[in-house]
Design a protein around this motif. Structure first.
Motif, short mmCIF file in Angstrom:
data_model
loop_
_atom_site.label_atom_id
_atom_site.label_comp_id
_atom_site.label_asym_id
_atom_site.label_seq_id
_atom_site.Cartn_x
_atom_site.Cartn_y
_atom_site.Cartn_z
N TRP A 39 -9.28 51.05 2.65
CA TRP A 39 -10.38 51.38 1.72
C TRP A 39 -11.55 50.42 1.92
CZ3 TRP A 39 -10.68 49.80 -4.04
CH2 TRP A 39 -11.78 50.45 -4.65
N GLY A 40 -12.74 50.97 2.07
CA GLY A 40 -13.92 50.16 2.36
C GLY A 40 -14.37 49.25 1.25
N ARG A 41 -14.00 49.57 0.00
CA ARG A 41 -14.45 48.75 -1.13
C ARG A 41 -13.35 47.84 -1.65
NH1 ARG A 41 -18.23 52.14 -5.21
NH2 ARG A 41 -18.84 50.00 -5.73
N GLY A 42 -12.24 47.75 -0.93
CA GLY A 42 -11.19 46.83 -1.35
C GLY A 42 -11.70 45.40 -1.45
N GLN A 43 -12.70 45.07 -0.66
CA GLN A 43 -13.29 43.73 -0.66
C GLN A 43 -13.87 43.35 -2.02
OE1 GLN A 43 -17.33 43.63 1.36
NE2 GLN A 43 -16.65 45.65 2.03
N GLU A 44 -14.20 44.35 -2.86
CA GLU A 44 -14.79 44.08 -4.17
C GLU A 44 -13.74 43.77 -5.23
OE1 GLU A 44 -17.42 47.22 -5.42
OE2 GLU A 44 -17.89 47.75 -3.36
N THR A 45 -12.49 44.03 -4.93
CA THR A 45 -11.44 43.99 -5.95
C THR A 45 -10.57 42.75 -5.83
OG1 THR A 45 -9.65 45.06 -4.72
CG2 THR A 45 -11.36 46.49 -5.62
N PRO A 46 -9.77 42.46 -6.87
CA PRO A 46 -8.83 41.34 -6.79
C PRO A 46 -7.56 41.64 -6.00
CG PRO A 46 -9.41 41.86 -9.06
CD PRO A 46 -9.83 43.00 -8.23
N GLY A 47 -7.34 42.91 -5.60
CA GLY A 47 -6.18 43.18 -4.77
C GLY A 47 -5.31 44.33 -5.25
N GLU A 48 -4.05 44.31 -4.82
CA GLU A 48 -3.15 45.45 -5.03
C GLU A 48 -2.27 45.32 -6.28
OE1 GLU A 48 -0.23 45.71 -1.95
OE2 GLU A 48 0.29 43.60 -2.07
N ASP A 49 -2.29 44.19 -6.95
CA ASP A 49 -1.40 43.94 -8.08
C ASP A 49 -2.10 44.30 -9.40
OD1 ASP A 49 0.17 42.92 -10.12
OD2 ASP A 49 0.61 41.04 -9.10
N PRO A 50 -1.63 45.33 -10.11
CA PRO A 50 -2.28 45.73 -11.36
C PRO A 50 -2.30 44.63 -12.41
CG PRO A 50 -0.76 47.44 -10.61
CD PRO A 50 -0.51 46.24 -9.75
N THR A 51 -1.24 43.83 -12.47
CA THR A 51 -1.18 42.77 -13.48
C THR A 51 -2.22 41.70 -13.21
OG1 THR A 51 1.17 43.15 -13.87
CG2 THR A 51 0.28 41.02 -14.55
N MET A 52 -2.29 41.24 -11.96
CA MET A 52 -3.29 40.23 -11.62
C MET A 52 -4.70 40.79 -11.78
SD MET A 52 -3.83 38.01 -8.12
CE MET A 52 -4.58 39.35 -7.20
N THR A 53 -4.89 42.05 -11.40
CA THR A 53 -6.21 42.66 -11.55
C THR A 53 -6.62 42.72 -13.01
OG1 THR A 53 -5.86 43.98 -9.54
CG2 THR A 53 -7.57 44.73 -11.05
#
Length: 466
Positions: A39-53
């Motif tokens: 995904w091209g916008r993954g760089q904007e996010t905290p990652g794959e973990d819903p809890t950490m996000t």
């Protein structure tokens, strides 16, 4: 995360109070779950973990809006307004001809409750967010901006959301023009307003709202409700309270922008985001007294803009990794090696010569915004173009095992480098921002210890999803 949010809110107020900004709403943070590594916008996010996000969302929003890091929110005033996006199940830009505008995410109720919605729930309940942005995509056939269950029942009802809901830009238009969910433009206007959306980023409601009202598809109450939600936030920001210099946040001046404490935080954030993936035979840290010369090679080694990723403001400072390393080694040489991260044009011969002539070699490879960004997904996880060949040939020519630094938002498959004994160390630096070049140099020379956990998985390029 909280301190970063605080700086954003404070600097925003400083600019606004100085008459250099018209508003104080920030369409951030992006808290979509980074499930697909391409995904091209993954760089904007905290990652794959819903809890950490979710934890990230709550404290970032609290910082931006001027709240304490935890505890009850006892004030309705906003230093700035944060907006959690993109609600929900959005992680595709353009995949083999399927665009985010037409994409229909098939998500089970369980997965929605366990994975995609928890960050937004935390953003609202724990962070007190004053804005939500609904996404372009559909979820199980229903456009998110037209989903009453999502916007009104879940966000406003179950989570007690008290703020405005905006569309992503032109997300109302595509409900009719692309998705065909609405039979007429006026139906699209009615669908989103009756679902609970308040603000249209774009001109679609402005164009078709009057006719929707005349046709009886929307009512005055639909319009009034949207206006109440929008203007309530503007009032909480104090936008109608006269000269901002005499209001609650009036003592925040423009000199807050780029102040030393804020730049120090940018450096700390860059340092803390760097991860050591490999370090064989003590390749790192380097010693100032023992490194007589260094060759810095790679398309990401001497361009400060490549440190920033996407969606950034003007940096306070601009220092490339090569410039930062020059502060540690007087005899430093830079060779780009490739035309850019795409690396479809290379000068491997020049890079090999520089590597064979230097005491140490640091390679700066990875991705840039031509490989991953809004509207651009990757098709595979390997290093682009001839990068792998460049790395291997430079490593073969170098006197000592080389150091490979990766600048990228999403994961890249560097199994070849992991297994190559001539590559002594691998460092993942992400897009570390304005102080990234300095932070990388400090890590390489042992002035800061890198982390050991990535925010996304490391996957082989043989990994595939249909």
């Amino acid at each position: 995360w909280y301190r970063i949010g605080q700086v954003i809110g404070t600097e925003a107020r400083g600019v606004y109070n100085n008459g250099q900004a018209e508003g104080l709403t920030f369409w951030a943070p992006n808290i979509n779950v980074f499930r697909d590594p391409r995904w091209g916008r993954g760089q904007e996010t905290p990652g794959e973990d819903p809890t950490m996000t979710g934890k990230y969302a709550a404290v970032f929003v609290r910082g931006v809006q001027g709240y304490a890091i935890s505890g009850a929110i006892n004030s309705s005033d906003l230093e700035a307004s944060a907006c959690c996006k993109h609600f929900t199940a959005y992680d595709l830009e353009n995949w083999k001809g399927v665009t985010r505008f037409a994409f229909d995410a098939k998500v089970t109720e369980q997965d929605l409750a366990d994975t995609y919605n928890p960050p937004f729930k935390s953003c609202v309940e724990d962070g007190g967010a004053s804005g939500i942005m609904c996404s372009y995509n559909r979820v199980n056939g229903v456009p998110t901006c037209a989903d009453h269950n999502l916007l009104s029942k879940t966000a406003r009802g179950d989570w007690s959301f008290n703020g405005y809901i905006t569309s992503d830009c032109d997300a109302v238009a595509i409900i009719h023009d692309v998705q065909g969910y609405a039979k007429a433009p006026e139906d699209a206007v009615a669908d989103v307003l009756k679902a609970g959306m308040d603000v249209n980023c774009g001109g679609y409601i402005q164009t078709h709202g009057v006719s929707a009202y005349q046709q009886g598809k929307i009512t005055g109450e639909d319009i009034d409700r949207a206006l109440r939600n929008l203007f309530a936030i503007r009032m909480r920001l104090g936008l109608f309270n006269g000269n901002p210099k005499y209001n609650r946040y009036g003592n925040i001046r423009a000199d807050q922008v780029c102040k030393k404490e804020h730049q120090d935080l940018a450096l700390q954030a860059a340092q803390d985001g760097i991860v050591l993936l490999k370090n064989d035979a003590g390749a790192l840290p380097l010693s100032k007294s023992k490194v007589s010369s260094v060759a810095v090679i790679g398309p990401n080694g001497n361009n400060a803009s490549l440190l920033l990723g996407n969606y950034f403001g003007p940096p306070c400072i601009s220092v490339t990794p090569f410039q930062a390393l020059q502060g540690y080694v007087k005899d430093a040489t830079f060779v780009q090696g490739c035309n850019a991260a795409v690396c479809n044009v290379s000068n491997i011969g020049e890079a090999v010569h520089a590597a064979s002539s230097a005491d140490y070699v640091v390679l700066f490879m990875g991705l840039d915004q031509n490989q991953e960004r809004e509207e651009v997904d990757r098709l595979e996880l390997g290093l682009p173009g001839m990068q792998e060949s460049l790395v291997n040939k430079v490593a073969d020519a170098a006197k000592k095992p080389v150091i490979l630094v990766l600048l990228c938002g999403g994961p890249v498959d560097v199994t070849f480098a992991k297994n190559n004994p001539k590559i002594g160390a691998i460092v993942w630096a992400g897009y570390p921002g304005q102080a990234g070049g300095i932070a990388i140099a400090q890590v390489l020379f042992g002035e800061h210890n890198p982390g050991e956990i990535l925010f996304h998985p490391t996957l082989s390029n043989s990994w595939r999803l249909s």
